[in-house]
Design a protein around this motif. Sequence first.
Motif, PDB file in Angstrom:
ATOM      1  N   PRO A  91      -8.842 -27.337  -7.763  1.00 38.04           N
ATOM      2  CA  PRO A  91      -8.736 -27.869  -6.175  1.00 38.04           C
ATOM      3  C   PRO A  91      -8.127 -27.438  -4.822  1.00 38.04           C
ATOM      4  CG  PRO A  91      -8.007 -28.547  -8.233  1.00 38.04           C
ATOM      5  CD  PRO A  91      -8.699 -27.811  -8.552  1.00 38.04           C
ATOM      6  N   PRO A  92      -6.691 -26.714  -5.059  1.00 37.43           N
ATOM      7  CA  PRO A  92      -6.238 -26.622  -3.866  1.00 37.43           C
ATOM      8  C   PRO A  92      -7.485 -25.659  -3.080  1.00 37.43           C
ATOM      9  CG  PRO A  92      -4.862 -25.459  -5.919  1.00 37.43           C
ATOM     10  CD  PRO A  92      -5.818 -26.846  -6.078  1.00 37.43           C
ATOM     11  N   GLU A  93      -7.875 -24.586  -4.217  1.00 32.04           N
ATOM     12  CA  GLU A  93      -8.569 -23.371  -3.470  1.00 32.04           C
ATOM     13  C   GLU A  93     -10.182 -24.080  -3.133  1.00 32.04           C
ATOM     14  OE1 GLU A  93     -10.703 -19.619  -5.921  1.00 32.04           O
ATOM     15  OE2 GLU A  93      -9.193 -20.840  -7.096  1.00 32.04           O
ATOM     16  N   LEU A  94     -10.679 -24.937  -3.601  1.00 30.25           N
ATOM     17  CA  LEU A  94     -11.668 -25.295  -3.477  1.00 30.25           C
ATOM     18  C   LEU A  94     -11.192 -26.015  -1.627  1.00 30.25           C
ATOM     19  CD1 LEU A  94     -13.388 -26.697  -6.393  1.00 30.25           C
ATOM     20  CD2 LEU A  94     -14.337 -25.272  -4.820  1.00 30.25           C
ATOM     21  N   LYS A  95     -10.045 -26.449  -1.938  1.00 39.01           N
ATOM     22  CA  LYS A  95      -9.701 -27.732  -0.447  1.00 39.01           C
ATOM     23  C   LYS A  95      -9.700 -27.060   0.926  1.00 39.01           C
ATOM     24  CE  LYS A  95      -7.396 -31.537  -2.335  1.00 39.01           C
ATOM     25  NZ  LYS A  95      -6.602 -32.258  -2.167  1.00 39.01           N
ATOM     26  N   ARG A  96      -8.957 -25.612   0.011  1.00 38.17           N
ATOM     27  CA  ARG A  96      -8.788 -24.822   1.811  1.00 38.17           C
ATOM     28  C   ARG A  96     -10.431 -23.877   2.010  1.00 38.17           C
ATOM     29  NH1 ARG A  96      -4.280 -22.928  -1.616  1.00 38.17           N
ATOM     30  NH2 ARG A  96      -5.842 -20.840  -3.320  1.00 38.17           N
ATOM     31  N   ALA A  97     -11.000 -23.771   0.631  1.00 37.70           N
ATOM     32  CA  ALA A  97     -12.541 -22.990   1.083  1.00 37.70           C
ATOM     33  C   ALA A  97     -13.228 -24.263   1.648  1.00 37.70           C
ATOM     34  CB  ALA A  97     -13.436 -22.298  -0.138  1.00 37.70           C
ATOM     35  N   VAL A  98     -13.268 -25.454   1.525  1.00 37.92           N
ATOM     36  CA  VAL A  98     -13.972 -26.561   2.516  1.00 37.92           C
ATOM     37  C   VAL A  98     -13.738 -26.271   3.690  1.00 37.92           C
ATOM     38  CG1 VAL A  98     -14.592 -28.995   2.586  1.00 37.92           C
ATOM     39  CG2 VAL A  98     -14.690 -27.995   0.052  1.00 37.92           C
ATOM     40  N   ARG A  99     -12.595 -26.651   3.598  1.00 37.25           N
ATOM     41  CA  ARG A  99     -12.020 -26.158   5.491  1.00 37.25           C
ATOM     42  C   ARG A  99     -12.505 -25.870   6.113  1.00 37.25           C
ATOM     43  NH1 ARG A  99      -8.685 -30.140   7.988  1.00 37.25           N
ATOM     44  NH2 ARG A  99      -6.620 -28.866   9.788  1.00 37.25           N
ATOM     45  N   ARG A 100     -11.954 -24.425   5.516  1.00 34.26           N
ATOM     46  CA  ARG A 100     -12.537 -23.252   6.530  1.00 34.26           C
ATOM     47  C   ARG A 100     -14.323 -23.386   6.933  1.00 34.26           C
ATOM     48  NH1 ARG A 100      -8.702 -20.624   3.278  1.00 34.26           N
ATOM     49  NH2 ARG A 100     -10.502 -19.906   1.913  1.00 34.26           N
ATOM     50  N   ALA A 101     -14.731 -23.828   6.151  1.00 32.66           N
ATOM     51  CA  ALA A 101     -16.274 -24.275   6.143  1.00 32.66           C
ATOM     52  C   ALA A 101     -16.285 -24.894   6.862  1.00 32.66           C
ATOM     53  CB  ALA A 101     -16.967 -23.970   4.754  1.00 32.66           C
ATOM     54  N   GLY A 102     -15.475 -26.051   7.623  1.00 31.18           N
ATOM     55  CA  GLY A 102     -16.177 -27.413   8.324  1.00 31.18           C
ATOM     56  C   GLY A 102     -15.589 -29.039   8.003  1.00 31.18           C
ATOM     57  N   GLY A 103     -14.808 -28.768   6.777  1.00 27.71           N
ATOM     58  CA  GLY A 103     -15.400 -30.133   5.573  1.00 27.71           C
ATOM     59  C   GLY A 103     -13.863 -30.408   5.264  1.00 27.71           C
ATOM     60  N   VAL A 104     -13.723 -31.611   4.613  1.00 28.05           N
ATOM     61  CA  VAL A 104     -12.837 -31.519   4.436  1.00 28.05           C
ATOM     62  C   VAL A 104     -12.747 -32.631   3.132  1.00 28.05           C
ATOM     63  CG1 VAL A 104     -12.549 -34.307   4.772  1.00 28.05           C
ATOM     64  CG2 VAL A 104     -10.838 -33.751   4.408  1.00 28.05           C
ATOM     65  N   ALA A 105     -12.731 -31.992   1.931  1.00 34.12           N
ATOM     66  CA  ALA A 105     -12.833 -32.201  -0.083  1.00 34.12           C
ATOM     67  C   ALA A 105     -11.439 -33.031  -0.079  1.00 34.12           C
ATOM     68  CB  ALA A 105     -12.407 -30.891  -0.739  1.00 34.12           C
ATOM     69  N   GLN A 106     -11.240 -33.292  -1.182  1.00 30.82           N
ATOM     70  CA  GLN A 106     -10.053 -34.681  -1.936  1.00 30.82           C
ATOM     71  C   GLN A 106     -10.814 -34.336  -3.157  1.00 30.82           C
ATOM     72  OE1 GLN A 106     -10.975 -37.711   0.477  1.00 30.82           O
ATOM     73  NE2 GLN A 106      -8.399 -38.106   0.166  1.00 30.82           N
ATOM     74  N   VAL A 107      -9.212 -34.580  -4.550  1.00 28.42           N
ATOM     75  CA  VAL A 107     -10.050 -34.509  -5.678  1.00 28.42           C
ATOM     76  C   VAL A 107     -10.241 -36.396  -6.352  1.00 28.42           C
ATOM     77  CG1 VAL A 107      -9.133 -34.358  -8.259  1.00 28.42           C
ATOM     78  CG2 VAL A 107      -8.514 -32.835  -6.290  1.00 28.42           C
ATOM     79  N   ALA A 108     -11.347 -36.709  -5.980  1.00 26.88           N
ATOM     80  CA  ALA A 108     -12.457 -37.800  -6.332  1.00 26.88           C
ATOM     81  C   ALA A 108     -12.067 -38.336  -7.571  1.00 26.88           C
ATOM     82  CB  ALA A 108     -13.910 -37.593  -5.979  1.00 26.88           C
ATOM     83  N   GLY A 109     -11.759 -37.022  -8.425  1.00 26.92           N
ATOM     84  CA  GLY A 109     -11.336 -38.093 -10.214  1.00 26.92           C
ATOM     85  C   GLY A 109     -11.180 -36.994 -11.174  1.00 26.92           C
ATOM     86  N   GLY A 110     -10.715 -37.132 -12.252  1.00 37.01           N
ATOM     87  CA  GLY A 110     -10.527 -36.515 -13.495  1.00 37.01           C
ATOM     88  C   GLY A 110     -12.136 -37.175 -14.436  1.00 37.01           C
ATOM     89  N   VAL A 111     -12.312 -36.298 -15.085  1.00 34.72           N
ATOM     90  CA  VAL A 111     -13.223 -37.122 -16.798  1.00 34.72           C
ATOM     91  C   VAL A 111     -12.623 -36.334 -17.808  1.00 34.72           C
ATOM     92  CG1 VAL A 111     -15.019 -37.523 -14.759  1.00 34.72           C
ATOM     93  CG2 VAL A 111     -14.598 -35.199 -16.425  1.00 34.72           C
ATOM     94  N   PRO A 112     -12.514 -37.214 -18.667  1.00 36.37           N
ATOM     95  CA  PRO A 112     -12.039 -36.252 -20.218  1.00 36.37           C
ATOM     96  C   PRO A 112     -12.934 -35.064 -20.965  1.00 36.37           C
ATOM     97  CG  PRO A 112     -13.552 -38.892 -20.460  1.00 36.37           C
ATOM     98  CD  PRO A 112     -13.157 -38.082 -19.250  1.00 36.37           C
ATOM     99  N   ALA A 113     -12.125 -34.328 -21.478  1.00 35.82           N
ATOM    100  CA  ALA A 113     -13.055 -33.056 -21.950  1.00 35.82           C
ATOM    101  C   ALA A 113     -12.575 -32.489 -23.054  1.00 35.82           C
ATOM    102  CB  ALA A 113     -13.025 -32.307 -20.609  1.00 35.82           C
ATOM    103  N   MET A 114     -12.701 -32.961 -24.019  1.00 35.90           N
ATOM    104  CA  MET A 114     -12.532 -32.759 -25.269  1.00 35.90           C
ATOM    105  C   MET A 114     -12.782 -31.840 -25.821  1.00 35.90           C
ATOM    106  SD  MET A 114     -14.566 -35.848 -27.878  1.00 35.90           S
ATOM    107  CE  MET A 114     -13.899 -34.957 -29.556  1.00 35.90           C
ATOM    108  N   CYS A 115     -12.415 -31.013 -27.040  1.00 37.54           N
ATOM    109  CA  CYS A 115     -12.910 -29.493 -27.583  1.00 37.54           C
ATOM    110  C   CYS A 115     -13.649 -30.261 -29.123  1.00 37.54           C
ATOM    111  CB  CYS A 115     -11.788 -28.573 -27.860  1.00 37.54           C
ATOM    112  SG  CYS A 115     -11.613 -27.499 -28.347  1.00 37.54           S
TER     113      CYS A 115
END
Length: 610
Positions: A93-117
């Motif tokens: 998430p922080p990596e993606l937020k930085r990259a989106v910002r550099r590209a001219g957008g703004v990113a947020q973590v909208a939500g999480g989903v479960p992931a079972m193994c």
Amino acid sequence: MTDRVIAQVTDRIRARSRDSRTAYLDRIGREGRELRERGPARGRLGCANLAHGFAAAAAEEKLDLRGTAKPGVAIVTSYNDMLSAHQPYETYPPELKRAVRRAGGVAQVAGGVPAMCDGITQGRAGMELSLYSRDVIAMATAIALSHDMFDAALLLGVCDKIVPGLFIGALHFGHLPAIFIPAGPMTSGLPNKTKARARQHFAEGKITRVEMLDAEAQSYHSPGTCTFYGTANSNQLLMEVMGLHLPGATFVNPHTELRHALTEAAARRAVEITPHGDEYTPLGEVVDEKAIVNAVVALLASGGSTNHTMHLVAMAAAAGITLTWDDMADLSKVVPLLTRMYPNGQADVNHFQEAGGMAVFIGDLLDAGLLHDDVLTVAGRGLDLYRTAPALKEGSLAWAERTEGSGDLDVLRPVSTPFSADGGIHMLSGNLGRAVSKVSAVKPEHLVVEAPAKVFDDQLDLLRAFEDGELDGQDFVAVVRYQGPSANGMPELHKLTPPLAVLLDRGQKVAIVTDGRMSGASGKVPAAIHLSPEAAHGGPIALVRDGDVIRLDSAAGTLTVLADLTGRVRQGGPLSDAEWAGTGRELFASFRRMAGPAERGASVFSGGAA
């Protein structure tokens, strides 16, 4: 030129789906036009709504979110640090937020989903929630995207039910562009053949639990996807063939410079393809009939997971497309098997990557006319873009077409010299119903099994029979029933593979017939799985008795009980709601009643997104 059968099946799907697909495209078209005309989605929110949306943002992001100049990008993550394939997402998430910002957008973590193994829950009560979790993930994805804050989505998922769930949920917001971002496979550990042999020895009591755990820990040893070619890696291969990964992103190992560069590139690309740029690429238009056919072709050509005979049906339905097992059966007849990855061989996905990976695999299928090239992808128009492989050159990410073929013909072959002339998955039919058989890992001499039935209503009963020596020295077809979607959530029965493989290696003729699932990692033992109609719905499997002769012919595509079932009364039955309790299963009682049949995707949703 596209292969004649590929074209015919695609046309058939398109005709069958015309009404539902048109309704779906009309809906996402209206939503997309509104976004393009009115600017970023959050601009339509009231002041109180929007203030809630940026209250916790950093100062610079808060300014961006107050305005309407920058598109908003949702990050939907399936991170947890128990699941090795998803552990790398911790830092995304922080990596993606930085990259989106550099590209001219703004990113947020909208939500999480479960992931079972599924690896952890195999043979446990929790496995009975696994398939249901796909639809829970779809609903959780919809909740994440329902805030009207976003103009594109970055979807972080790898494993078995997570990618199909994210896919289905995101398609209900098909006017939004969406890119799937993989985390990559762990590096190779203990060879798969050695691991499988250890499991058989443990089943026979030849090694201790400590020795078995040591072998497993050498196989599953670090962050990243398990390296065998099961459902998780099938997910990843299919996402690239459908144009939802960046080219060549699928099998790059975690925490490498190239993996980092591809993750950043996906974030930048998400900004470029929003409704507010010049390359608007809505997910619902990427996932069309041709993309669905491409996915089935890739599944067959790679000998992928049988779970996708259900997942792809449910995924297609979310885009208003009706895919059937008949379509898969017809495609299987003309699509050759091009890879040997465990359980279909001894190599793993890292070896596949070293042999040329996705660029060679896709390029060869395109050259043979077995994939549609004229499709929309997140990288642009045309699957031809996916002939290229990414690399870092002087610190910069670049793609170049791979002109040479496979670097290892024991792992990856061209269409001209395949491992098998037809696909790795066959559809079966007969007086027991319809079923699926994964033949890519089955030896030719085991493709036909005719033997008396041994009937079990619980996989634990079969395991006990093996441990007590009751299955020794005889040919049989294990019938494991009341394992379907409505009975108990359709658990994977992968724990049955080692003991049955032991008997197979002793020279016994052995097969399994079930309305449940086998793991994407299963394959050595001949099996007819996903049998529909299931026993809980009154399927003929509920009438089978010990001693009835069953003929499983995976080569001919038939599954037959050589007995007269007329007048028989159903034996056994699924657990009642009161009995089906513990490990949270009681919370999913309504799912048992809503779940559809396996051949319609085993979904609790009554219809698609249309």
